[in-house]
Design an enzyme around this catalytic site. Structure first.
Site, short mmCIF file in Angstrom:
data_model
loop_
_atom_site.label_atom_id
_atom_site.label_comp_id
_atom_site.label_asym_id
_atom_site.label_seq_id
_atom_site.Cartn_x
_atom_site.Cartn_y
_atom_site.Cartn_z
N ASP A 1 0.86 -1.18 0.00
CA ASP A 1 0.00 0.00 0.00
C ASP A 1 0.90 1.23 0.00
O ASP A 1 2.02 1.19 0.50
CB ASP A 1 -0.89 -0.02 1.25
CG ASP A 1 -1.93 1.08 1.25
OD1 ASP A 1 -2.02 1.81 0.25
OD2 ASP A 1 -2.64 1.22 2.26
N ASP B 1 -7.68 -7.82 1.00
CA ASP B 1 -6.80 -7.89 2.17
C ASP B 1 -7.56 -7.33 3.36
O ASP B 1 -8.47 -6.52 3.20
CB ASP B 1 -5.52 -7.08 1.95
CG ASP B 1 -5.75 -5.59 2.16
OD1 ASP B 1 -5.35 -5.07 3.23
OD2 ASP B 1 -6.35 -4.95 1.28
#
Length: 377
Positions: free
Chosen positions: A93, A272
Site C-alpha cells: 500500500d 486484504d
C-alpha cells in the site's frame, strides 16, 4: 512483465477466476492477501504462511516500512523480499490510508501529504514522486499509487475535491514510475486507486481516469471506511461494467469472509484485511459453521476440532477446549493458533470460491455459504 489473465467466469454472477503472473510466482484469483504491515504477519511463521495457510501473496505497508526499519536498511538488505525472507509476491500500500488515519498530525495539499511520525513525532512528506521511489526501494511486485482516502461519510463537495487531488497525484505518480526502474532485477507494476466515496458518478469518473494508467490491475479504495456494507456492494456493482475484464480488481481493506464472497460475486479478484489476525488475537474464530468467541465458557469441554470442516494444520491438531484454555490463561500461543486458523480459513474461502466459479455454480453456493459462515455459535 506482470500480467493478469481471466481463466473462468460464473454464469450466475460477475465472479471470475484468473491468474496474475509475477517474477516471484503466480497468484490465482480470487485471492486473499494476509497483511504483513511492517514485514511480518503477526504471530505467523512464513513457513506456515506458505505451506499450511497457502498464501500466494502478502502485503507490506509503505508508511510503516518507510519509518521503520527505513529505506537505507531495506536497500542494504536488497529489498523487502530478502529482508523478511519471503520468496512469493508482495504488494505494498502507498501509505495513503495510514496518513489519512493520522488526522490531527497530517496536512494534505496538492504537493502531497505532510505528516508526523506516530513513533517519534518527526516530520515527513510523501509526494507522488518520492512515494514511487520509496516503493522501488521496498521492492514490492505490486505497488499502490498515492491517493487520499476519502471518509465514507464525506459530503459530495469534499469527495469531489478529494478525487481531483487523487487524480492529480496519480498522473504525477505514473510519470515518475515510467521514469524509474526496478532496483533488484525483477519487474514491478502499480495499481491506480479508484476513489469517489459513495457517489456513483464520481466512482465512474475516477475509474475512467484511473484506467488510463492501469496496466495490470486497478484498486478500489475508500470503501469499508464507515459506509453500510450494502452501499459498498452498490459501488462495486457500479464499477463492474466500467473496468475491463483484462484488469485485476483489488478491493482494499475488505473484510469479513461474507464481504469477500459478496465482493467476488461483484467481480473483485483481490482482498486484504487485518481482521483474521486482529480478531483472532482477541478470540474471534471464523469457521465453516459460523463465528466463535473462544473466551466463551461453552467451549471449555468441547473436544471437537477448532473447525471440523477446516483444512489447516490447526484444525487437524487442536480442539476448541484447548484453544479456550489458552485464551483464558493468557497464553500467547492462543493468538498464534487463532491467527493461523483464521488466515487458513480465509484462504480456504477463496479457494472454494475459485472451485465453484470453475464449476459454474458459484452464485448458488455463495448464498448458502454466506448464511452458514455468518451465524454466531
Amino acid at each position: 512483465m506482470i500480467k493478469f489473465r481471466k481463466t473462468a467466469s460464473d454464469p450466475g454472477s460477475a465472479a471470475r477466476t484468473g491468474v496474475i503472473s509475477t517474477d516471484h510466482g503466480e497468484i490465482r484469483t480470487p485471492i486473499f492477501m494476509p497483511v504483513g504491515t511492517v514485514g511480518s504477519v503477526k504471530g505467523v511463521y512464513h513457513r506456515d504462511l506458505a505451506e499450511d495457510i497457502g498464501a500466494e501473496i502478502i502485503l507490506g505497508n509503505t508508511y510503516h516500512l518507510y519509518l521503520r526499519p527505513g529505506l537505507e536498511l531495506l536497500k542494504q538488505a536488497g529489498g523487502l523480499h530478502r529482508f523478511e525472507n519471503w520468496e512469493r509476491p508482495i504488494l505494498t500500500d502507498s501509505g495513503g490510508f495510514q496518513v489519512f488515519s493520522l488526522s490531527g498530525i497530517r496536512k494534505i495539499s496538492e504537493e502531497g501529504c505532510r505528516f508526523q511520525s506516530h513513533i517519534d513525532g518527526s516530520r515527513h512528506l510523501f509526494t507522488p514522486e518520492n512515494n514511487v521511489d520509496t516503493q522501488r526501494v521496498i521492492g514490492a511486485d505490486i505497488m499502490m499509487a498515492l491517493d487520499e482516502c476519502c471518509p465514507g461519510d464525506a459530503d459530495r463537495e469534499y469527495a469531489s475535491k478529494s478525487l481531483k487531488l487523487t487524480q492529480g497525484w496519480l498522473e504525477r505518480y505514473a510519470r515518475r514510475f515510467m521514469e524509474t526502474e526496478p532496483l533488484y532485477g525483477y519487474d514491478q507494476t502499480f495499481f491506480p486507486i479508484i476513489q469517489g466515496c459513495t457517489y456513483p458518478d464520481l466512482r465512474v469518473r475516477a475509474a475512467e481516469h484511473a484506467l488510463e494508467f492501469a496496466r495490470t490491475g486497478i484498486a478500489i479504495g475508500g470503501l469499508a471506511v464507515g459506509e453500510p456494507a450494502e452501499v459498498m456492494y452498490e459501488m462495486l456493482e457500479v464499477l463492474d461494467p466500467v473496468i475491463p475484464q483484462d484488469r485485476a480488481r483489488y478491493l482494499m481493506g475488505v473484510g469479513t469472509p461474507a464481504n469477500i464472497l459478496e465482493g467476488i460475486a461483484r467481480g473483485v479478484d483481490m482482498f486484504d484485511c487485518v481482521m483474521p489476525t486482529r480478531n483472532g488475537r482477541n478470540g474471534m474464530i471464523f469457521t465453516w459453521d459460523g463465528i466463535l468467541n473462544m473466551r466463551n465458557a461453552k467451549w471449555a469441554s468441547d473436544f471437537t476440532a477448532v473447525d471440523p470442516a477446516g483444512t489447516s494444520f490447526v484444525d487437524r491438531s487442536y480442539t476448541r477446549a484447548y484453544l479456550h484454555h489458552l485464551f483464558v490463561s493468557g497464553e500467547m500461543f492462543a493468538a498464534m493458533i487463532a491467527s493461523e486458523h483464521n488466515l487458513a480459513f480465509y484462504l480456504d474461502v477463496v479457494r472454494q470460491a475459485r472451485a465453484h466459479i470453475e464449476a459454474g455454480d458459484f452464485a448458488s453456493w455463495k448464498e448458502k455459504a454466506v448464511s452458514r459462515i455468518t451465524q454466531r455459535l
